[in-house]
Design an enzyme around this catalytic site. Structure first.
Site, PDB file in Angstrom:
ATOM      1  N   LYS A 112       0.725  -1.369   0.081  1.00 41.76           N
ATOM      2  CA  LYS A 112      -0.005  -0.110   0.096  1.00 41.76           C
ATOM      3  C   LYS A 112       0.815   1.109  -0.059  1.00 41.76           C
ATOM      4  CE  LYS A 112      -4.107  -2.284   1.881  1.00 41.76           C
ATOM      5  NZ  LYS A 112      -3.810  -3.451   1.984  1.00 41.76           N
TER       6      LYS A 112
HETATM    7  C1  LIG Z   1      -4.552  -4.434   1.340  1.00 40.88           C
HETATM    8  C2  LIG Z   1      -3.929  -5.759   1.270  1.00 40.88           C
HETATM    9  C3  LIG Z   1      -4.248  -6.881   0.395  1.00 40.88           C
HETATM   10  C4  LIG Z   1      -5.573  -6.830  -0.573  1.00 40.88           C
HETATM   11  O1  LIG Z   1      -5.483  -5.754  -1.324  1.00 40.88           O
HETATM   12  P1  LIG Z   1      -6.572  -5.512  -2.512  1.00 40.88           P
HETATM   13  O2  LIG Z   1      -6.029  -4.310  -3.222  1.00 40.88           O
HETATM   14  O3  LIG Z   1      -7.707  -5.110  -1.564  1.00 40.88           O
HETATM   15  O4  LIG Z   1      -7.086  -6.359  -3.215  1.00 40.88           O
HETATM   16  C5  LIG Z   1      -3.471  -7.926   0.199  1.00 40.88           C
HETATM   17  N1  LIG Z   1      -2.398  -8.164   1.178  1.00 40.88           N
HETATM   18  C6  LIG Z   1      -2.025  -7.147   1.938  1.00 40.88           C
HETATM   19  C7  LIG Z   1      -0.877  -7.382   2.865  1.00 40.88           C
HETATM   20  C8  LIG Z   1      -2.639  -5.947   2.070  1.00 40.88           C
HETATM   21  O5  LIG Z   1      -2.326  -5.101   2.775  1.00 40.88           O
END
Ligand SMILES: *Cc1c(COP(=O)(O)O)cnc(C)c1O
Length: 469
Positions: A112
């Site tokens: 993220k």
């Molecule tokens: C947010 C997150 C996901 C999922 O991502 P999406 O964009 O909702 O599909 C997967 N793994 C981790 C570690 C995350 O923080």
């Protein structure tokens, strides 16, 4: 570039407006009116570029008209300089023709950061230009909150308030949020659960009187700028393994369909991706759709991969829009029906078309741990549980051994020690060098009752760098 709503009934906006807008006012999500398309020659010419320069070429068409090339280049250079690996998103080989794309070298050790580091800087740039301030209000069960806080840490014009359920996030996750100390960062622990936090955020977007005119911005994964930033690493990884002269496949651990939707866009922009694997945990609404054209709400099951514990996938509507020939009225109808019945299916031929690109698998906790243990035994690499789900699905769903398979490594294993210790008894993942002192850092956090008035009062008392709005 202009952006339109997936429900076809909101004004078209430019990039700057979309960045500040969040949801469209018809309830839909913003998508580009026309997706840029690159030739194979163009893509080939980017081979070997540093990450931030590649990012400029890939994203430039999306921001055109809202920011100058010079400013955008500078922002990108600053954004990706904070990553702790020189390659920003390095590939780690697991087996012949099989890789993990390590997206966890950012400040909060999860993918993220790629989007939120950029989002914070873009927001600040636009707000400065407009001579405005904004408040960000978000709820988190873990990764989003810390990434958003780190992304906004140095913003001059943004105050960020992140709600998390008191005593219900892991210690690493809490400390990553509460140890970011700045006048414009406000952590609130709510005496309630994650849904309570999310409800308060939703209600605050619906009635913004408490903000006294200050703009409220959303940073959850429906924000277009986040998706846009995630498109870049698909190009970066594919170029490393021989694209565009050859095709590549990706396996993506996914919950809200944000990260994998970025892969779908990369393909539609000209990157030769011949397979995308939707890897879910037991909360498998996306797998139900991909495997059987049945998208319906189920109860929430807590798992070892909490960042994918969701009941509905907020970005799925963006794929639905394309599946229906970008007919907003059809999508609005589908989403209304889904709201009323909790169920959705599409016409058979549309579903068959989607399945040409997408495969899927739901992976349970036991399989997740088995994959962590297996990969550790075979390679010495420790996977986090989300990444392990991706690797497991990649191995089960792979169509061709001749096509490089890349699993998105979405988090560093140290964020999820419980799963790692379960999979490899006695093994505790170590904090990376830039975080070794995490457990000694000062924390700042306010505990509030599960009461929206208390939260809104707090925001209006502190929303101007700690002072009242
Ligand atoms: C947010 C997150 C996901 C999922 O991502 P999406 O964009 O909702 O599909 C997967 N793994 C981790 C570690 C995350 O923080």
């Amino acid at each position: 570039m202009r952006y339109i709503s997936t429900r076809g009934n909101a004004p078209a906006l430019n990039f700057e407006e979309v960045l500040l807008a969040g949801l469209a006012n018809d309830g839909g999500l913003y998508v580009p009116e026309n997706l840029p398309r690159f030739t194979l020659e163009q893509i080939q010419s980017w081979n070997g570029l540093p990450y931030h320069e590649l990012a400029f070429h890939v994203m430039r068409p999306f921001v055109e008209g809202s920011i100058s090339d010079a400013d955008f280049k500078q922002i990108l250079e600053e954004t990706y300089a904070v990553f702790a690996h020189a390659a920003v998103a390095p590939l780690r080989q697991l087996d012949s023709n099989e890789w993990v794309l390590e997206l966890f070298h950012g400040p909060t050790l999860a993918f993220k950061d790629f989007a939120l580091q950029l989002l914070g800087r873009l927001l600040d740039h636009m707000l400065t230009k407009r001579n405005e301030r904004a408040v960000i209000l978000g709820a988190t069960s873990g990764d989003t909150g810390s990434a958003a806080i780190e992304g906004c840490r140095r913003c001059e014009n943004v105050d960020i308030f992140i709600l998390h359920p008191h005593n219900r996030v892991s210690e690493v996750q809490r400390r990553q949020m509460t140890s970011a100390i700045s006048d414009n960062i406000h952590n609130i622990a709510i005496e309630g659960n994650f849904d309570d936090c999310q409800e308060m955020v939703k209600a605050s977007f619906a009635d913004q009187a408490f903000l006294k005119g200050t703009r409220l911005v959303a940073v959850n994964s429906i924000n277009w700028a986040r998706i846009m930033a995630q498109v870049v690493y698909y190009f970066h990884a594919a170029l490393q393994v021989g694209a565009p002269a050859r095709s590549v496949a990706f396996s993506v651990p996914t919950g809200n369909f944000g990260d994998i939707f970025a892969g779908y866009l990369a393909r539609n922009m000209g990157l030769p991706i011949n397979q995308l694997i939707v890897a879910t945990n037991r909360n498998d609404i996306l797998h139900r759709f991909m495997s059987g054209n049945q998208y319906f709400k189920d109860t929430l099951h807590p798992t070892l991969s909490p960042s994918m514990d969701i009941m509905v996938s907020s970005n799925f509507e963006r794929l639905l829009f394309d599946m229906h020939g970008r007919n907003g009225a059809l999508v609005a109808q589908l989403m209304d029906d889904f709201k009323a019945t909790g169920k959705l299916a599409v016409e058979e031929d549309r579903w068959i078309e989607v399945r040409k690109l997408f495969d899927s698998l739901a992976v349970n906790d036991e399989q997740t741990c088995a994959t962590i243990a297996q990969v550790y035994a075979q390679t010495g690499e420790l996977l986090d549980p989300h990444t392990a789900i991706g690797v497991h699905a990649a191995r089960e769903c792979r169509r061709s051994l001749a096509v490089p398979m890349i699993t998105l490594g979405t988090a560093h294993p140290v964020k999820f020690p419980e799963a790692v210790e379960k999979a490899v008894p006695g093994k505790t993942p170590a904090l990376p060098a830039h975080m070794v002192d995490l457990f000694e850092r000062e924390e700042r956090c306010t505990v509030l009752a599960n009461d929206i008035k208390a939260v809104q009062n707090f925001v209006s008392q502190h929303g101007n760098r700690g002072k009242a709005l």
